[in-house]
Write an enzyme that holds these catalytic residues in place. Structure first.
Site, PDB file in Angstrom:
ATOM      1  N   GLY A 124     -39.804  16.327 -20.986  1.00  0.00           N
ATOM      2  CA  GLY A 124     -38.859  15.968 -22.040  1.00  0.00           C
ATOM      3  C   GLY A 124     -37.411  16.017 -21.599  1.00  0.00           C
ATOM      4  O   GLY A 124     -36.733  17.037 -21.773  1.00  0.00           O
ATOM      5  N   LEU A 125     -36.954  14.915 -21.029  1.00  0.00           N
ATOM      6  CA  LEU A 125     -35.556  14.850 -20.580  1.00  0.00           C
ATOM      7  C   LEU A 125     -34.746  13.897 -21.460  1.00  0.00           C
ATOM      8  O   LEU A 125     -33.708  14.259 -22.007  1.00  0.00           O
ATOM      9  CB  LEU A 125     -35.523  14.391 -19.112  1.00  0.00           C
ATOM     10  CG  LEU A 125     -34.143  14.276 -18.464  1.00  0.00           C
ATOM     11  CD1 LEU A 125     -33.480  15.644 -18.352  1.00  0.00           C
ATOM     12  CD2 LEU A 125     -34.254  13.649 -17.051  1.00  0.00           C
ATOM     13  N   ARG A 267     -59.946 -22.453  -9.212  1.00  0.00           N
ATOM     14  CA  ARG A 267     -59.440 -23.463 -10.149  1.00  0.00           C
ATOM     15  C   ARG A 267     -59.130 -24.769  -9.402  1.00  0.00           C
ATOM     16  O   ARG A 267     -58.420 -24.755  -8.389  1.00  0.00           O
ATOM     17  CB  ARG A 267     -58.153 -22.923 -10.793  1.00  0.00           C
ATOM     18  CG  ARG A 267     -57.381 -23.925 -11.626  1.00  0.00           C
ATOM     19  CD  ARG A 267     -58.020 -24.130 -12.969  1.00  0.00           C
ATOM     20  NE  ARG A 267     -57.188 -24.968 -13.837  1.00  0.00           N
ATOM     21  CZ  ARG A 267     -57.622 -25.488 -14.964  1.00  0.00           C
ATOM     22  NH1 ARG A 267     -58.868 -25.271 -15.375  1.00  0.00           N
ATOM     23  NH2 ARG A 267     -56.826 -26.221 -15.720  1.00  0.00           N
ATOM     24  N   GLU A 362     -37.631   6.611 -15.101  1.00  0.00           N
ATOM     25  CA  GLU A 362     -37.384   7.447 -13.906  1.00  0.00           C
ATOM     26  C   GLU A 362     -36.190   6.923 -13.115  1.00  0.00           C
ATOM     27  O   GLU A 362     -36.176   6.923 -11.881  1.00  0.00           O
ATOM     28  CB  GLU A 362     -38.644   7.583 -13.061  1.00  0.00           C
ATOM     29  CG  GLU A 362     -39.774   8.194 -13.891  1.00  0.00           C
ATOM     30  CD  GLU A 362     -40.800   8.977 -13.118  1.00  0.00           C
ATOM     31  OE1 GLU A 362     -40.538   9.350 -11.968  1.00  0.00           O
ATOM     32  OE2 GLU A 362     -41.866   9.221 -13.702  1.00  0.00           O
ATOM     33  N   SER A 365     -33.088   0.369 -12.302  1.00  0.00           N
ATOM     34  CA  SER A 365     -32.750  -0.241 -11.004  1.00  0.00           C
ATOM     35  C   SER A 365     -31.271  -0.050 -10.682  1.00  0.00           C
ATOM     36  O   SER A 365     -30.895   0.178  -9.524  1.00  0.00           O
ATOM     37  CB  SER A 365     -33.092  -1.735 -11.022  1.00  0.00           C
ATOM     38  OG  SER A 365     -34.484  -1.910 -11.007  1.00  0.00           O
TER      39      SER A 365
HETATM   40  C1  LIG Z   1     -42.537   3.692 -21.828  1.00  0.00           C
HETATM   41  C2  LIG Z   1     -41.486   4.687 -21.475  1.00  0.00           C
HETATM   42  C3  LIG Z   1     -41.860   5.958 -21.028  1.00  0.00           C
HETATM   43  C4  LIG Z   1     -40.893   6.911 -20.736  1.00  0.00           C
HETATM   44  N1  LIG Z   1     -41.274   8.194 -20.372  1.00  0.00           N
HETATM   45  C5  LIG Z   1     -40.341   9.170 -20.277  1.00  0.00           C
HETATM   46  C6  LIG Z   1     -40.724  10.549 -20.084  1.00  0.00           C
HETATM   47  O1  LIG Z   1     -41.904  10.880 -19.940  1.00  0.00           O
HETATM   48  N2  LIG Z   1     -39.745  11.485 -20.065  1.00  0.00           N
HETATM   49  C7  LIG Z   1     -38.427  11.174 -20.207  1.00  0.00           C
HETATM   50  O2  LIG Z   1     -37.603  12.097 -20.197  1.00  0.00           O
HETATM   51  N3  LIG Z   1     -38.027   9.877 -20.365  1.00  0.00           N
HETATM   52  C8  LIG Z   1     -38.953   8.882 -20.416  1.00  0.00           C
HETATM   53  N4  LIG Z   1     -38.563   7.566 -20.636  1.00  0.00           N
HETATM   54  C9  LIG Z   1     -37.146   7.264 -20.784  1.00  0.00           C
HETATM   55  C10 LIG Z   1     -36.560   6.545 -19.580  1.00  0.00           C
HETATM   56  O3  LIG Z   1     -36.501   7.399 -18.475  1.00  0.00           O
HETATM   57  C11 LIG Z   1     -35.192   5.980 -20.001  1.00  0.00           C
HETATM   58  O4  LIG Z   1     -35.467   4.907 -20.894  1.00  0.00           O
HETATM   59  C12 LIG Z   1     -34.390   5.519 -18.799  1.00  0.00           C
HETATM   60  O5  LIG Z   1     -33.934   6.627 -18.065  1.00  0.00           O
HETATM   61  C13 LIG Z   1     -33.158   4.680 -19.205  1.00  0.00           C
HETATM   62  O6  LIG Z   1     -32.428   5.324 -20.190  1.00  0.00           O
HETATM   63  P1  LIG Z   1     -32.032   4.524 -21.522  1.00  0.00           P
HETATM   64  O7  LIG Z   1     -33.260   3.904 -22.048  1.00  0.00           O
HETATM   65  O8  LIG Z   1     -31.309   5.482 -22.408  1.00  0.00           O
HETATM   66  O9  LIG Z   1     -31.059   3.394 -21.053  1.00  0.00           O
HETATM   67  P2  LIG Z   1     -29.464   3.528 -20.795  1.00  0.00           P
HETATM   68  O10 LIG Z   1     -29.189   4.720 -19.947  1.00  0.00           O
HETATM   69  O11 LIG Z   1     -28.760   3.432 -22.100  1.00  0.00           O
HETATM   70  O12 LIG Z   1     -29.192   2.221 -19.941  1.00  0.00           O
HETATM   71  C14 LIG Z   1     -29.057   0.926 -20.527  1.00  0.00           C
HETATM   72  C15 LIG Z   1     -28.586  -0.025 -19.441  1.00  0.00           C
HETATM   73  O13 LIG Z   1     -27.310   0.409 -18.923  1.00  0.00           O
HETATM   74  C16 LIG Z   1     -27.396   0.562 -17.521  1.00  0.00           C
HETATM   75  N5  LIG Z   1     -26.550   1.677 -17.066  1.00  0.00           N
HETATM   76  C17 LIG Z   1     -26.453   2.927 -17.585  1.00  0.00           C
HETATM   77  N6  LIG Z   1     -25.580   3.667 -16.885  1.00  0.00           N
HETATM   78  C18 LIG Z   1     -25.103   2.870 -15.902  1.00  0.00           C
HETATM   79  C19 LIG Z   1     -24.177   3.045 -14.839  1.00  0.00           C
HETATM   80  N7  LIG Z   1     -23.543   4.203 -14.632  1.00  0.00           N
HETATM   81  N8  LIG Z   1     -23.932   1.978 -14.028  1.00  0.00           N
HETATM   82  C20 LIG Z   1     -24.569   0.796 -14.207  1.00  0.00           C
HETATM   83  N9  LIG Z   1     -25.440   0.576 -15.185  1.00  0.00           N
HETATM   84  C21 LIG Z   1     -25.722   1.604 -16.022  1.00  0.00           C
HETATM   85  C22 LIG Z   1     -28.873   0.861 -17.218  1.00  0.00           C
HETATM   86  O14 LIG Z   1     -29.219   0.559 -15.882  1.00  0.00           O
HETATM   87  C23 LIG Z   1     -29.536  -0.062 -18.230  1.00  0.00           C
HETATM   88  O15 LIG Z   1     -29.576  -1.363 -17.718  1.00  0.00           O
HETATM   89  C24 LIG Z   1     -39.522   6.583 -20.871  1.00  0.00           C
HETATM   90  C25 LIG Z   1     -39.159   5.282 -21.277  1.00  0.00           C
HETATM   91  C26 LIG Z   1     -40.104   4.363 -21.592  1.00  0.00           C
HETATM   92  C27 LIG Z   1     -39.668   3.011 -22.072  1.00  0.00           C
END
Ligand SMILES: Cc1cc2nc3c(=O)[nH]c(=O)nc-3n(C[C@H](O)[C@H](O)[C@H](O)COP(=O)(O)OP(=O)(O)OC[C@H]3O[C@@H](n4cnc5c(N)ncnc54)[C@H](O)[C@@H]3O)c2cc1C
Length: 382
Positions: A124-125, A267, A362, A365
């Site tokens: 849970g992060l 195919r 995790e 990109s």
């Molecule tokens: C199916 C699924 C399972 C998951 N499982 C887990 C889990 O088990 N535990 C857990 O803790 N989390 C989990 N997550 C969460 C996941 O790790 C986050 O969604 C991910 O880290 C991205 O964070 P965000 O969604 O808040 O996007 P944001 O951080 O809001 O990013 C949105 C966009 O902004 C870009 N961005 C952000 N900061 C910067 C920067 N400094 N420079 C350039 N671009 C940037 C990102 O690359 C992205 O394109 C899960 C997510 C999904 C969808």
């Protein structure tokens, strides 16, 4: 491509493939539609050793090296990424955090259960307000005598509604990333509520949850590592987690390649197998190169871990390349299948939906590029 695999590594890979072909591949579309794998598969995977890999035998695991772990994750990704996520979060992210940062008591309590999947863990992060910027998380843990009381919310937590133990990262001081501490919270603790997130694009067979922490009281013995060490624990664990994601993506690319070759050679159009058209071969050749390149990056990373060398940047490179390659390969595999690729009769549409999250979780990109850029230049863009 069997570059210097030992007999044991090849044997485990063959065992894993054979098992998953029988126990997962025939059911994966149904699990996807029903938005849950049949949890009986978890016990079967545990019996085969998937959850115990890289957990030492003295803690109930099966031991083994990280190249074997990478091979196992590849086979899981090829069969069904939903299964790969269940294993790599529970025994990977949670198990390894405990293995490397837990007290002897915590290791003896939790690792045998995680290694045999009698307990599932979740990590849970992420929170509604902090994803990439995890060091600014706002869930709080406040000291109360010999206990800690946790309040806050987590989002998108894999295994969240299935887990028996949650590794929760919470703020214990206002000192940015240095103010974060990790806690092992049994999910039946009063005040802990997990709610399923539905309607995902992919990984539908796996549970993803919101976690609500409302006055969750745990003893100090539930603290993992030192006060203020939580962010470092999370980041160190995610480096290894990225190897698992990368390897799972290799499996997706491999699965796309195999499905595309099988379809293209069967195919016929214009009186010939579509495999004989150069433009179709172009799509297949790209998948083949991506499979090899992604696999070599993943194996390089696994080998560094096995040799005790620094592997963080190698993990970022493997994860970045393999996740983007998985999306590319799945997209191209649908192209090879034409309209047939757009429906569930073939696995390629599911590969695309499952692959799509790999460039997000995790560390997105973009975040991987910033980590690689920092390693190359010595300058942090965060
Ligand atoms: C199916 C699924 C399972 C998951 N499982 C887990 C889990 O088990 N535990 C857990 O803790 N989390 C989990 N997550 C969460 C996941 O790790 C986050 O969604 C991910 O880290 C991205 O964070 P965000 O969604 O808040 O996007 P944001 O951080 O809001 O990013 C949105 C966009 O902004 C870009 N961005 C952000 N900061 C910067 C920067 N400094 N420079 C350039 N671009 C940037 C990102 O690359 C992205 O394109 C899960 C997510 C999904 C969808």
């Amino acid at each position: 491509m069997d570059l210097s695999l030992t007999e044991d590594q090849q044997a485990f890979r063959d065992l894993a493939r054979d098992f998953l072909e029988r126990e997962a591949v025939p059911h994966r579309m149904r699990w996807d539609r029903e938005e849950s794998v049949d949890l009986a598969i978890v016990r079967k995977m545990a019996d085969l050793g998937f959850f115990g890999l890289t957990i030492p035998e003295e803690y109930g695991g099966v031991g083994g090296d990280y190249v074997t772990y990478s091979l196992a994750m590849e086979e899981l990704g090829r069969a069904d990424s939903a299964l790969r996520g269940i294993v790599s979060v529970s025994s990977g992210l949670v198990g390894k955090s405990i293995l490397f940062h837990g007290s002897e008591e915590q290791k003896r309590e939790w690792l045998p259960q995680l290694a045999t999947a009698s307990t599932l863990g979740c990590f849970g992060l992420t929170e509604p307000g902090t994803g990439s910027d995890a060091g600014n998380l706002t869930s709080r843990a406040v000291r109360d005598g010999s206990d800690w009381v946790l309040d806050g919310q987590k989002l998108f937590i894999t295994n969240g509604t299935w887990a028996h133990v949650a590794l929760v990262f919470a703020r214990t001081s206002d000192d940015g990333p240095r103010g974060v501490t990790a806690f092992l919270v049994p999910t039946d603790t009063p005040g802990f509520v997990a709610r399923e997130v539905t309607g995902k694009l992919g990984l539908r067979g796996q549970a993803t949850a919101e976690l609500f922490l409302d006055g969750v009281r745990v003893p100090d013995a539930a603290r993992l590592g030192e006060v203020g060490q939580g962010f470092r624990i999370a980041m160190g664990t995610l480096d290894k987690g990225r190897l698992a994601v990368a390897s799972g993506c290799v499996g997706i690319v491999q699965g796309c390649l195999e499905a595309s070759v099988a379809y293209a050679t069967r195919r016929t159009q214009f009186g010939k197998p579509i495999a004989s058209f150069q433009l179709v071969q172009d799509l297949i050749a790209d998948m083949s190169v991506d499979a090899d390149a992604a696999r070599l990056l993943a194996w390089r990373c696994a080998d560094l871990v096995d040799r005790g060398e620094p592997y963080g940047t190698a993990a970022s490179k493997a994860k970045l390349f393999a996740s983007e390659a998985a999306v590319r390969a799945a997209n191209n595999a649908i192209q090879v299948h034409g309209g047939a690729g757009y429906v569930d009769d073939f696995p390629v549409a599911k590969y695309l939906r499952d692959a799509r999250v790999m460039t997000l979780y995790e560390g997105t990109s973009q975040i991987q590029k910033l980590l690689i850029g920092r390693a190359e230049t010595g300058v942090s863009a965060f």
